[in-house]
Motif scaffolding. Structure first.
Motif, PDB file in Angstrom:
ATOM      1  N   GLY A 295       0.286  -1.475  -4.069  1.00  0.00           N
ATOM      2  CA  GLY A 295       1.700  -1.472  -3.688  1.00  0.00           C
ATOM      3  C   GLY A 295       2.630  -1.469  -4.882  1.00  0.00           C
ATOM      4  N   PRO A 299       2.580   3.067  -4.749  1.00  0.00           N
ATOM      5  CA  PRO A 299       3.155   2.932  -3.404  1.00  0.00           C
ATOM      6  C   PRO A 299       3.393   4.294  -2.761  1.00  0.00           C
ATOM      7  CG  PRO A 299       4.882   2.679  -5.035  1.00  0.00           C
ATOM      8  CD  PRO A 299       3.575   2.812  -5.809  1.00  0.00           C
ATOM      9  N   GLU A 325       2.518   0.705   5.379  1.00  0.00           N
ATOM     10  CA  GLU A 325       1.393   0.871   4.460  1.00  0.00           C
ATOM     11  C   GLU A 325       0.347  -0.230   4.586  1.00  0.00           C
ATOM     12  OE1 GLU A 325       2.564   1.841   0.378  1.00  0.00           O
ATOM     13  OE2 GLU A 325       4.561   2.304   1.147  1.00  0.00           O
ATOM     14  N   GLN A 329      -3.364  -0.610   2.988  1.00  0.00           N
ATOM     15  CA  GLN A 329      -3.296  -1.440   1.779  1.00  0.00           C
ATOM     16  C   GLN A 329      -4.145  -2.709   1.886  1.00  0.00           C
ATOM     17  OE1 GLN A 329       0.661  -1.665   0.322  1.00  0.00           O
ATOM     18  NE2 GLN A 329       0.312  -3.502  -0.902  1.00  0.00           N
TER      19      GLN A 329
END
Length: 428
Positions: A295, A299, A325, A329
């Motif tokens: 992240g 990202p 996300e 993630q």
């Protein structure tokens, strides 16, 4: 590079854990200092301990003989890590006042700086200090240390016996490595060192320690680790270390490039450093750091600007705000049971921490990796800490039951085995 007193205390701990109850006449101060370190790590955070219980727990769990325990305790008392309550000359209670992990070796380092080590102890520390950051050609190491040949051979033998040093033959040369600091694929590491890559390995590991979890694709693309340039040869070496498993990175799928991203970490501490439970926590820690690095550095739409603040928020409120996300993630964290995903709306999920001690520890360790690039070392045994907080009868029952387990028994026939399985597993 000469080891600091704090590092000497850390090496004393490693030597003691490796050699355990083996008597080494050439070592005078390091064994008891190592025992003091081992004891401090295990009693940290505990309340008043009965001396008779401590003697048995230290002997059974920590390989600290009852006859030597008083010396280790006196060292801890001298550096104010414990308070000893006595009646006359008889020790009755031990009250721990051990500081946080990062200070343990600092305090013991002050003590080790006040004693004179034997020649063998100095050479043992020098060998571990050299091998901590990189493997080394044996002849080169011997020449650089300038130690007496017989002393070096004796230290080499003791270190090998204790599992602190491993000798590998690569490209016609003897290579010394330390599995205490490198736990994966020592053969590949030895080959790289024999090819003259020891200095480059040291440089790469030093840079990674300041940028744990950096994406491999970003390193290759930019030719640098967190702003420090790498030569073409060093980039190739890094990729080989990853491919050979010396650096074993977690991976996450990048939905933009449709490829797996690898996040590189320095080697995990070896077997002397982490027991099974701590190794599992470390795997979760790496997965947490990798998820946050994704992240932060790769990202798709929502960048993480402050990784430590995010992890502190996860630590305190046990969840991270929803995003589109999150499903990609944090999927490794779900697989490792660190947390779970809660659907909010559309493709937005919130990551929620599974509120268990090992996951809280993983978050704390992830914060430390971002802040300092290193983790505190702990061999603390949960079973031992429980025993230390109970009475003498409890530790006696543990010892008795474990002795019983070690007694050889005749093999059971199929019917008897089935009956025992039904009893133990409640099969009906």
């Amino acid at each position: 590079m000469v080891a600091s007193n704090e590092q000497k205390a850390e090496y004393a701990h490693d030597l003691e854990v490796g050699l355990a109850r083996q008597s080494v006449p050439e070592f005078e101060s390091l064994p008891v200092i190592g025992m003091a370190a081992k004891l401090a790590l295990n009693i940290k955070g505990l309340g008043e301990i009965d001396a008779s219980v401590l003697r048995q727990v230290a002997d059974y769990y920590f390989d600290i003989p009852a006859g030597i325990l008083p010396r280790a305790l006196e060292i801890l008392a001298e550096i104010e890590f414990v308070q000893l309550i006595k009646e006359g000359r008889t020790l009755k209670k031990v009250i721990p006042s051990v500081p946080h992990f990062s200070s343990i070796y600092g305090g013991l380092g002050e003590y080790i700086g006040s004693v004179e080590l034997t020649e063998h102890e100095e050479v043992a520390i020098a060998v571990l200090n050299e091998l901590k950051n990189k493997p080394e050609k044996r002849d080169t190491l011997f020449s650089r240390l300038g130690a007496d040949n017989s002393v070096f051979k004796r230290v080499e033998m003791l270190s090998t016996t204790g599992g602190l040093v491993v000798s590998k033959r690569a490209r016609g040369q003897d290579i010394l490595l330390s599995p205490v600091y490198f736990s994966d694929n020592l053969d590949a590491l030895a080959t790289q060192a024999a090819a003259g890559g020891a200095k480059s390995i040291e440089k790469i590991l030093s840079l990674l320690s300041k940028a744990q979890g950096w994406p491999l694709s970003l390193i290759i693309q930019r030719g640098e680790i967190h702003g420090t340039k790498l030569s073409a040869q060093e980039l190739l070496l890094l990729q080989e270390l990853v491919t050979d498993g010396v650096l074993r990175p977690p991976s996450l799928h990048n939905t933009v490039t449709n490829a797996d991203e690898f996040f590189v970490f320095t080697p995990r501490p070896g077997k002397l450093r982490l027991d099974g439970a701590r190794r599992e926590v470390y795997e979760r820690t790496m997965a947490l750091v990798a998820a946050v690095r994704k992240g932060q550095l790769l990202p798709v739409a929502y960048k993480i600007w402050n990784p430590v603040a995010l992890l502190n928020k996860l630590r305190s409120q046990k969840w991270i705000g929803a995003s589109s996300e999150a499903a990609h993630q944090y999927r490794n964290l779900v697989a490792l049971r660190v947390g779970h995903l809660v659907h909010v709306s559309g493709d937005r999920y919130r990551f929620v921490l599974n509120d268990q001690p090992e996951n809280i520890q993983a978050v704390d360790d992830a914060i430390m990796l971002f802040q300092s690039g290193d983790l505190p070392t702990s061999n603390a045994s949960q079973d031992a800490q429980i025993a230390l907080q109970r009475d003498e009868s409890f530790i006696q029952s543990i010892i008795a039951s474990n002795k019983l387990k070690s007694i050889e028994r005749p093999k059971l026939d199929a019917e008897s085995t089935a009956q025992i399985e039904q009893l133990l597993l409640d099969l009906r």
